[in-house]
Design a protein around this motif. Structure first.
Motif, PDB file in Angstrom:
ATOM      1  N   VAL A 378      35.680  50.879  62.477  1.00 26.05           N
ATOM      2  CA  VAL A 378      35.706  51.143  61.037  1.00 26.05           C
ATOM      3  C   VAL A 378      36.996  50.614  60.428  1.00 26.05           C
ATOM      4  N   GLU A 379      38.104  50.726  61.149  1.00 22.46           N
ATOM      5  CA  GLU A 379      39.390  50.282  60.627  1.00 22.46           C
ATOM      6  C   GLU A 379      39.396  48.781  60.349  1.00 22.46           C
ATOM      7  N   SER A 380      38.829  47.989  61.252  1.00 28.28           N
ATOM      8  CA  SER A 380      38.814  46.542  61.024  1.00 28.28           C
ATOM      9  C   SER A 380      37.843  46.183  59.892  1.00 28.28           C
ATOM     10  N   TYR A 381      36.756  46.927  59.765  1.00 27.79           N
ATOM     11  CA  TYR A 381      35.813  46.690  58.672  1.00 27.79           C
ATOM     12  C   TYR A 381      36.485  46.941  57.327  1.00 27.79           C
ATOM     13  N   VAL A 382      37.200  48.047  57.218  1.00 30.53           N
ATOM     14  CA  VAL A 382      37.884  48.377  55.961  1.00 30.53           C
ATOM     15  C   VAL A 382      38.970  47.354  55.654  1.00 30.53           C
ATOM     16  N   ALA A 383      39.682  46.903  56.680  1.00 38.78           N
ATOM     17  CA  ALA A 383      40.693  45.865  56.453  1.00 38.78           C
ATOM     18  C   ALA A 383      40.059  44.614  55.860  1.00 38.78           C
ATOM     19  N   SER A 384      38.862  44.263  56.327  1.00 39.25           N
ATOM     20  CA  SER A 384      38.160  43.107  55.774  1.00 39.25           C
ATOM     21  C   SER A 384      37.726  43.358  54.331  1.00 39.25           C
ATOM     22  N   LEU A 385      37.273  44.577  54.036  1.00 42.49           N
ATOM     23  CA  LEU A 385      36.899  44.907  52.657  1.00 42.49           C
ATOM     24  C   LEU A 385      38.089  44.757  51.713  1.00 42.49           C
ATOM     25  N   LEU A 386      39.244  45.200  52.150  1.00 44.83           N
ATOM     26  CA  LEU A 386      40.442  45.099  51.303  1.00 44.83           C
ATOM     27  C   LEU A 386      40.844  43.646  51.096  1.00 44.83           C
ATOM     28  N   GLU A 387      40.663  42.826  52.118  1.00 39.77           N
ATOM     29  CA  GLU A 387      40.929  41.395  51.956  1.00 39.77           C
ATOM     30  C   GLU A 387      39.953  40.779  50.954  1.00 39.77           C
ATOM     31  N   ILE A 388      38.683  41.179  51.047  1.00 41.80           N
ATOM     32  CA  ILE A 388      37.681  40.669  50.107  1.00 41.80           C
ATOM     33  C   ILE A 388      38.016  41.103  48.684  1.00 41.80           C
ATOM     34  N   ALA A 389      38.419  42.353  48.530  1.00 36.43           N
ATOM     35  CA  ALA A 389      38.756  42.866  47.193  1.00 36.43           C
ATOM     36  C   ALA A 389      39.914  42.101  46.570  1.00 36.43           C
ATOM     37  N   ALA A 390      40.787  41.562  47.427  1.00 33.80           N
ATOM     38  CA  ALA A 390      41.954  40.827  46.925  1.00 33.80           C
ATOM     39  C   ALA A 390      41.759  39.316  46.969  1.00 33.80           C
ATOM     40  N   THR A 391      40.509  38.855  47.169  1.00 33.43           N
ATOM     41  CA  THR A 391      40.245  37.425  47.277  1.00 33.43           C
ATOM     42  C   THR A 391      40.761  36.675  46.050  1.00 33.43           C
ATOM     43  N   PRO A 392      41.628  35.685  46.227  1.00 35.97           N
ATOM     44  CA  PRO A 392      42.127  34.924  45.075  1.00 35.97           C
ATOM     45  C   PRO A 392      41.033  34.037  44.486  1.00 35.97           C
ATOM     46  N   GLY A 393      41.142  33.770  43.207  1.00 30.92           N
ATOM     47  CA  GLY A 393      40.202  32.868  42.552  1.00 30.92           C
ATOM     48  C   GLY A 393      38.908  33.521  42.139  1.00 30.92           C
ATOM     49  N   ILE A 394      38.800  34.855  42.284  1.00 35.26           N
ATOM     50  CA  ILE A 394      37.586  35.558  41.889  1.00 35.26           C
ATOM     51  C   ILE A 394      37.636  35.858  40.396  1.00 35.26           C
ATOM     52  N   GLU A 395      36.524  35.578  39.709  1.00 34.15           N
ATOM     53  CA  GLU A 395      36.448  35.913  38.284  1.00 34.15           C
ATOM     54  C   GLU A 395      36.183  37.405  38.156  1.00 34.15           C
ATOM     55  N   ARG A 396      37.051  38.094  37.401  1.00 29.40           N
ATOM     56  CA  ARG A 396      36.862  39.523  37.182  1.00 29.40           C
ATOM     57  C   ARG A 396      37.022  39.831  35.707  1.00 29.40           C
ATOM     58  N   GLY A 397      36.505  41.002  35.320  1.00 30.44           N
ATOM     59  CA  GLY A 397      36.657  41.418  33.933  1.00 30.44           C
ATOM     60  C   GLY A 397      36.094  40.375  32.983  1.00 30.44           C
ATOM     61  N   PRO A 398      36.719  40.161  31.821  1.00 29.16           N
ATOM     62  CA  PRO A 398      36.196  39.222  30.822  1.00 29.16           C
ATOM     63  C   PRO A 398      36.068  37.794  31.343  1.00 29.16           C
ATOM     64  N   ALA A 399      36.872  37.420  32.370  1.00 29.18           N
ATOM     65  CA  ALA A 399      36.837  36.042  32.867  1.00 29.18           C
ATOM     66  C   ALA A 399      35.500  35.695  33.511  1.00 29.18           C
ATOM     67  N   ILE A 400      34.710  36.707  33.830  1.00 28.41           N
ATOM     68  CA  ILE A 400      33.444  36.410  34.502  1.00 28.41           C
ATOM     69  C   ILE A 400      32.309  36.152  33.517  1.00 28.41           C
ATOM     70  N   LEU A 401      32.573  36.294  32.217  1.00 28.22           N
ATOM     71  CA  LEU A 401      31.523  36.119  31.213  1.00 28.22           C
ATOM     72  C   LEU A 401      30.799  34.773  31.307  1.00 28.22           C
ATOM     73  N   PRO A 402      31.524  33.630  31.394  1.00 28.61           N
ATOM     74  CA  PRO A 402      30.798  32.350  31.466  1.00 28.61           C
ATOM     75  C   PRO A 402      29.870  32.258  32.668  1.00 28.61           C
ATOM     76  N   LEU A 403      30.310  32.765  33.812  1.00 30.80           N
ATOM     77  CA  LEU A 403      29.460  32.739  35.011  1.00 30.80           C
ATOM     78  C   LEU A 403      28.211  33.581  34.800  1.00 30.80           C
ATOM     79  N   LEU A 404      28.376  34.767  34.231  1.00 29.33           N
ATOM     80  CA  LEU A 404      27.228  35.631  33.972  1.00 29.33           C
ATOM     81  C   LEU A 404      26.224  34.958  33.040  1.00 29.33           C
ATOM     82  N   GLU A 405      26.734  34.359  31.972  1.00 26.63           N
ATOM     83  CA  GLU A 405      25.852  33.726  30.992  1.00 26.63           C
ATOM     84  C   GLU A 405      25.013  32.623  31.641  1.00 26.63           C
ATOM     85  N   GLN A 406      25.657  31.813  32.459  1.00 23.66           N
ATOM     86  CA  GLN A 406      24.934  30.714  33.108  1.00 23.66           C
ATOM     87  C   GLN A 406      23.826  31.245  34.007  1.00 23.66           C
TER      88      GLN A 406
END
Length: 439
Positions: A378-406
């Motif tokens: 479980v510890e290694s799984y959670v470590a991977s989740l935290l890495e995913i949550a911090a993935t650089p270059g991910i559109e979040r919040g208002p920045a994801i609007l263009p992707l959603l629209e498309q």
């Protein structure tokens, strides 16, 4: 880090709820965690124990919490194949993108249920089949509704994993696809993580589980569904020459359409089969710890990694699995693999071998437990989740609007057969709604 987590939870009878509590116990140590689940847990007279440990909201408060959701660092949506547990989660993910944890690769049953329960649902789902998979899919759907095609046939051929992941900016799977499974749902990002299960202390030390000269076998989980092979296992037991030395325990809910009592009476297996019903986790673990063989067959495969197999290994209980899908990828020393074409004969050979050499069951169960300890932390799984949550270059919040629209404009164009010009008013309306989500 602020993380929101959407999932069914106990006492809902789904292993995804148990998975969530196993993961969130560790995840909460590293982030500001908020759970989202069914409203029933917030109105019951007796509150489940997790309510005291975690900040949680019911799905019904989604609208009031849109700002908090859109300001989160990550949202994880748990997606499975039962619409009763996942329809609200699918709706939420379409509105606020996040990472879809795909517990199944074939989601036909869930998606078909979600669409068919809507007004004009049969027609809408027929259109969805055609635009997603072509004219043949539409005719296959009509044949299924008439009873001329089976649910298994359609679920395997038309998995709808891509549609289920609509709105996700990433997907997590718990096994790699193999030749007889559909590929992973396309998304901007995708990861494969080993399904986690903590290796807890054994309730009984691994030993020969001799009690009455019989071999005690166990089927558990949601039984009687189209691919759980319960009827086929009972038929094999009926034909087994030494069936009087087999005791088969059934633990879990039996599908409402599966007439288990009449089948047991017809096969004359009332002495060999015991119905345990749906058991609390601690009682199920006790039953596992005393089992000589867990029969964990799935065919046709839905492509899932198996939480039930990990639970069996946690008690060093040996298992027989179908030699398809994720099970086929397992090392040969940790399970017995059963080919669907020779299911009955191979089950009988396993019973023969264990009656002659009970030590083989002990060795197989111990090997499975070692793999659990080595690969499913479980510890290694959670470590991977935290890495995913911090993935650089991910559109979040208002920045994801263009992707959603498309993505949604393309889907509307396909489903409703709109011309590109007709999509313009759809986009204008979508713009206005999306902007309210980020107020």
């Amino acid at each position: 880090m602020r993380i929101h987590w959407f999932s069914p939870l106990s006492p809902e009878r789904t292993d995804i709820g148990h998975f969530t509590l196993r993961v969130c116990e560790e995840l909460a140590k590293h982030c500001d965690l908020t759970l989202w689940t069914h409203p029933q847990h917030f109105s019951a007279p007796q509150q489940p124990s997790w309510r005291k440990r975690y900040k949680a909201f019911p799905y019904s408060e989604f609208e009031q919490q849109l700002e908090a959701l859109n300001r989160a660092d990550a949202i994880f949506y748990n997606i499975g194949n039962n619409a009763a547990f996942h329809r609200e989660i699918l709706d939420a993910m379409r509105r606020v993108p996040g990472v879809a944890i795909m517990h199944d690769r074939c989601l036909f049953e869930c998606i078909s249920s979600v669409y068919r329960e809507k007004p004009h649902g049969e027609r809408l789902f027929s259109q969805l089949m055609e635009v997603t998979y072509g004219p043949k899919a539409k005719s296959d759907n009509a044949a299924w509704l008439k009873g001329d095609r089976s649910l298994d046939q359609l679920a395997t051929q038309y998995p709808f994993d891509e549609h289920a992941a609509l709105g996700a900016w990433g997907t997590i799977h718990h096994s790699d696809p193999v030749d007889d499974q559909p590929p992973s749902a396309p998304a901007p990002h995708s990861w494969t993580l080993s399904l986690p299960y903590p290796a807890e202390p054994l309730l009984n030390a691994p030993k020969l589980r001799e009690r009455d000269g019989c071999l005690h076998c166990l089927l558990f989980g949601y039984l009687g569904g189209p691919n759980r092979r319960l009827a086929e296992t009972l038929q094999a037991l009926k034909a087994y020459p030494q069936k009087d030395r087999i005791r088969l325990h059934l633990a879990g809910e039996v599908h409402e359409n599966f007439k288990i009592d009449s089948l047991l009476a017809k096969l004359g297996l009332s002495e060999q089969v015991t119905r345990e019903g749906f058991l609390p986790e601690n009682e199920l673990d006790q039953l596992l710890s005393g089992s000589d063989l867990v029969i964990n067959l799935r065919f046709p495969t839905r492509g899932e990694a198996s939480g039930s197999l990990l639970r069996a290994w946690n008690q060093a209980a040996p298992s027989a699995v179908t030699n398809r899908g994720a099970y086929a990828q397992l090392p040969d020393d940790v399970v017995w693999k059963v080919d669907p074409e020779q299911e009955a004969s191979q089950l009988m050979r396993i019973w023969d071998s264990l009656l002659l050499d009970p030590q083989a069951a002990v060795e197989k169960g111990q090997a499975g437990r070692r793999l659990l300890q080595r690969k499913h932390s479980v510890e290694s799984y959670v470590a991977s989740l935290l890495e995913i949550a911090a993935t650089p270059g991910i559109e979040r919040g208002p920045a994801i609007l263009p992707l959603l629209e498309q993505r949604y404009a393309l889907f509307a164009q396909q489903l409703f057969q709109l011309s590109p010009e007709d999509v313009v008013p759809v986009l204008s309306s979508l713009d206005r709604e999306l902007e309210t989500w980020f107020r």
